[in-house]
Design a protein around this motif. Structure first.
Motif, PDB file in Angstrom:
ATOM      1  N   ARG A 129     -36.314 -23.049   9.126  1.00 47.99           N
ATOM      2  CA  ARG A 129     -35.833 -22.906  10.517  1.00 47.99           C
ATOM      3  C   ARG A 129     -34.587 -22.028  10.575  1.00 47.99           C
ATOM      4  NH1 ARG A 129     -37.489 -28.579  10.964  1.00 47.99           N
ATOM      5  NH2 ARG A 129     -39.377 -28.581  12.218  1.00 47.99           N
ATOM      6  N   ARG A 130     -33.696 -22.170   9.596  1.00 55.10           N
ATOM      7  CA  ARG A 130     -32.497 -21.320   9.561  1.00 55.10           C
ATOM      8  C   ARG A 130     -32.883 -19.852   9.376  1.00 55.10           C
ATOM      9  NH1 ARG A 130     -28.484 -23.035   5.307  1.00 55.10           N
ATOM     10  NH2 ARG A 130     -27.296 -21.351   6.253  1.00 55.10           N
ATOM     11  N   SER A 150     -34.389 -18.539  12.570  1.00 59.48           N
ATOM     12  CA  SER A 150     -33.406 -18.300  13.632  1.00 59.48           C
ATOM     13  C   SER A 150     -32.689 -16.965  13.445  1.00 59.48           C
ATOM     14  CB  SER A 150     -32.396 -19.445  13.703  1.00 59.48           C
ATOM     15  OG  SER A 150     -31.497 -19.403  12.616  1.00 59.48           O
ATOM     16  N   SER A 198     -36.503 -13.335  13.533  1.00 62.87           N
ATOM     17  CA  SER A 198     -37.564 -13.829  14.421  1.00 62.87           C
ATOM     18  C   SER A 198     -38.955 -13.339  14.039  1.00 62.87           C
ATOM     19  CB  SER A 198     -37.265 -13.453  15.867  1.00 62.87           C
ATOM     20  OG  SER A 198     -37.198 -12.047  16.000  1.00 62.87           O
TER      21      SER A 198
END
Length: 79
Positions: free
Chosen positions: A9-10, A13, A16
């Motif tokens: 997820r990091r 973020s 993209s």
């Protein structure tokens, strides 16, 4: 698995255009799943979790994923 998901997820973020998929298996399904993946992609050493790219490149275990994040994305993986 949570550590892998958080790291993914990091990365997502920050970049993209990168996608991650998580496939969860019940422990009773794991042996067959890992054997099938290893046979299909030619991986010699199974790990849990097993992390690989869509291209079939084996990244490896969570520790290997951390190294890849540091090397490829210059990402500090410390919380």
């Amino acid at each position: 698995m949570t550590k892998c998901e958080n790291l993914a997820r990091r990365i997502k973020s920050l970049y993209s255009n990168i996608e991650f998929n998580f496939v969860l298996k019940h422990p009773s399904e794991w042996d067959l799943c890992i054997k099938t993946l290893c046979r299909h992609y030619g991986f010699k050493t199974p790990s849990n979790p097993i992390i690989f790219a869509k291209t079939g490149k084996l990244i490896g275990s969570y520790e290997d994923f951390i190294k890849e994040a540091k090397d490829k994305f210059s990402l500090d993986t410390e919380p």
